[in-house]
Design a protein around this motif. Structure first.
Motif, PDB file in Angstrom:
ATOM      1  N   ALA A 178       0.809  -1.218   0.000  1.00  0.00           N
ATOM      2  CA  ALA A 178       0.000   0.000   0.000  1.00  0.00           C
ATOM      3  C   ALA A 178       0.844   1.270   0.000  1.00  0.00           C
ATOM      4  O   ALA A 178       0.393   2.321  -0.473  1.00  0.00           O
ATOM      5  CB  ALA A 178      -0.931   0.001   1.212  1.00  0.00           C
ATOM      6  N   THR A 179       2.077   1.198   0.516  1.00  0.00           N
ATOM      7  CA  THR A 179       2.899   2.406   0.662  1.00  0.00           C
ATOM      8  C   THR A 179       4.066   2.484  -0.320  1.00  0.00           C
ATOM      9  O   THR A 179       4.766   3.491  -0.363  1.00  0.00           O
ATOM     10  CB  THR A 179       3.466   2.481   2.097  1.00  0.00           C
ATOM     11  N   VAL A 180       4.280   1.436  -1.104  1.00  0.00           N
ATOM     12  CA  VAL A 180       5.489   1.345  -1.918  1.00  0.00           C
ATOM     13  C   VAL A 180       5.535   2.387  -3.040  1.00  0.00           C
ATOM     14  O   VAL A 180       6.611   2.752  -3.521  1.00  0.00           O
ATOM     15  CB  VAL A 180       5.627  -0.081  -2.493  1.00  0.00           C
ATOM     16  N   THR A 181       4.375   2.886  -3.456  1.00  0.00           N
ATOM     17  CA  THR A 181       4.360   3.867  -4.550  1.00  0.00           C
ATOM     18  C   THR A 181       4.589   5.289  -4.060  1.00  0.00           C
ATOM     19  O   THR A 181       4.769   6.198  -4.878  1.00  0.00           O
ATOM     20  CB  THR A 181       3.025   3.804  -5.307  1.00  0.00           C
ATOM     21  N   ASP A 182       4.586   5.502  -2.756  1.00  0.00           N
ATOM     22  CA  ASP A 182       4.858   6.842  -2.213  1.00  0.00           C
ATOM     23  C   ASP A 182       6.372   6.982  -2.028  1.00  0.00           C
ATOM     24  O   ASP A 182       6.944   6.426  -1.100  1.00  0.00           O
ATOM     25  CB  ASP A 182       4.120   7.014  -0.883  1.00  0.00           C
TER      26      ASP A 182
END
Length: 514
Positions: free
Chosen positions: A354-358
């Motif tokens: 869920a956070t890897v693209t930020d």
């Protein structure tokens, strides 16, 4: 402080355990250490993309193909003899890997040495389990096994961390470091481990050939699927041929008087579920090193050394959780441990996805927004992995610890190969789609996008890709790879979710055969 009680060997049992952990840690470290150093090896030896990919994967393939033979040899020839042979062979083949020459011979030399490394590990690992079992009394055996699996499992995370620092000196040192470790392990095990008697039994050579061909072809098919495509004739032929050989192996083993491995072990539901838990956790655990390595170097722009810090976070979560998981296993058995490990793994890998693209944070800081999901993912695997491995060995039929260990560890390698193949196919497909759209929006062509995909994924985690791609499209490469690798981390969360189902199916009795 927890103490270990050995049986007839006194303190020598503890010393033997230390030597065996040293020896087996070489094999688990080498499952992952080459991936981070692959770009440097490729450039200095002049290897092709396929060549460096095989240098990474040949070890896994050879280990999977020969684990069952190694287990049977350990039970028949003697655990101590086979451990000593395995350690010596691993040290020699590690030296050969580090001596690989540049030029035309480089690929054949390095891949061949990696195959021999894998065979050496397959000989060593099952025999080591047999020595641990025979060196400790019933009271101390559980703790010894838990310590063995927890530490050697955690060493998988040490591989990329150590590789980053060693490669800064020379990539050859990632192999040469095994040589002094092997020498120390041989001395300690040679002086401490009691010899086991040779059995007057034969080794099933037909079964050994069938399972080696079957496992080898299936793993080969998985490994080539990302490059050739799942529907290519070569991949389909390898997978179908592998399944046919494995089916023939199963029929042969059930009919022969002295089989290579007693497949009736799967009649124990607890053993079957613990083995499947090892397989599905390995789908996530082996693959995460590869994808974290590429993500760190491509999307976050980290050096190989700083990328190793990502694995330190995974390692810390693994080690801390494995201590609690082993303690719970001793008290209440495997069922709740599998459930809790699965839940932690789903939460960790899902949070990371869920956070890897930020990408808007301090990538070089140890404590940042990705520290906790990475650590939690490691904790999920660490909490249950040593318990599942120990439970499978505890349920060994008779004294066939080598056979049962070989079955369990073969499934671990099989799971790792399967996870790598499936996730690499998903990520490569997503990355191709995303980069094609991004490049065409900037006036580039789909062929340019395909080149960029090859640079990022073709060498098994090519950290040199950013410098090879024009600066004006690097932002697209970073963000598009982050979006693509999100699929892999989501798949890892799903693999850990299977453990919740397995825990529900695990037998409620706490029978664990000593």
């Amino acid at each position: 402080m927890t103490t270990l009680t050995s049986g007839t060997t006194g303190k020598t049992g503890v010393r033997a355990l230390v030597g065996l952990i040293l020896a087996v840690s070489m094999t688990t470290i080498d499952q992952t250490i080459v991936a981070l150093s692959a770009p440097t090896i490729q450039s200095q030896l002049g290897l092709s993309h396929d060549g460096i990919q095989w240098a990474v994967n040949a070890y896994l393939l050879a280990t999977a193909a020969f684990f069952l033979l190694g287990g049977r040899l350990a039970d028949v020839v003697g655990h101590k003899r086979m451990v000593m042979v395995g350690i010596a062979a691993f040290g020699v083949t590690s030296l050969l890997c580090g001596l690989a020459p540049a030029g035309d011979l480089a690929e054949a030399w390095l891949v061949g040495a990696r195959v021999l490394q894998g065979v050496s590990g397959a000989i060593m690992f099952p025999a080591a389990i047999g020595i641990v079992v025979q060196s400790f009394s019933r009271e101390g055996r559980g703790r010894a096994m838990a310590m063995f699996f927890a530490i050697t499992g955690a060493m998988t995370a040490i591989g990329p961390m150590a590789g980053g620092y060693l490669t800064a000196w020379t990539w050859r040192s990632i192999f040469w470091v095994n040589v002094p470790i092997a020498i120390v392990a041989m001395v300690v095990v040679g002086l401490s481990a009691a010899p086991s008697p040779r059995r007057a039994e034969r080794v099933d050579r037909v079964g050994a050939v069938l399972v080696a061909l079957g496992m080898g072809l299936v793993v080969f098919g998985f490994q080539q699927a990302s490059g050739w495509g799942w529907t290519s004739p070569g991949v389909l032929a390898a997978l179908v041929g592998g399944v046919v050989f494995l089916a023939a192996f199963a029929v042969h083993e059930l009919r022969t008087h002295e089989p290579l491995v007693n497949l009736r072990a799967f009649g124990d539901r607890g053993f079957t579920i613990s083995t499947l838990a090892t397989l599905f956790s390995s789908v996530a655990f082996i693959a995460v090193f590869f994808f974290l390595s590429v993500y760190g170097q491509v999307s976050l722009g980290l050096s190989a050394t700083l990328t190793g810090v990502l694995f330190l976070k995974l390692f810390l979560g693994f080690v801390i959780a494995s201590r609690f998981g082993s303690s719970m296993f001793d008290r209440v058995g495997a069922r709740p441990v599998l459930a809790i490990g699965g839940a932690l793994g789903v939460a960790g890998f899902g949070w990371l996805a869920a956070t890897v693209t930020d990408l808007d944070f301090d990538h070089s800081a140890f404590l940042n927004q990705q520290t906790w999901p990475i650590a939690l993912a490691g904790a999920g695997v660490g909490f249950m992995l040593s318990a599942a491995s120990t439970d499978a060995v505890n349920r060994a039929i008779g004294a066939s610890y080598g056979e049962v260990t070989a079955l369990s560890q073969s499934m671990k390698n099989f799971g790792g190969a399967f996870g790598m193949a499936v996730f690499t196919t998903l990520v490569t497909g997503q990355l191709t789609t995303r980069l094609t759209a991004s490049f065409e929006a900037m006036g580039a062509t789909a062929a340019d996008a395909r080149k960029a995909v090859d640079l990022v994924t073709g060498a098994g985690g090519d950290g040199g890709a950013p410098s090879a791609v024009h600066e004006r499209v690097m932002a697209a490469v970073r963000t598009d790879y982050a979006g693509a690798v999100q699929w892999a981390f989501t798949g890892m969360a799903l693999a850990m979710a299977v453990l919740l189902v397995l825990a529900a199916l695990y037998p409620r009795d706490r029978r664990r055969t000593a």
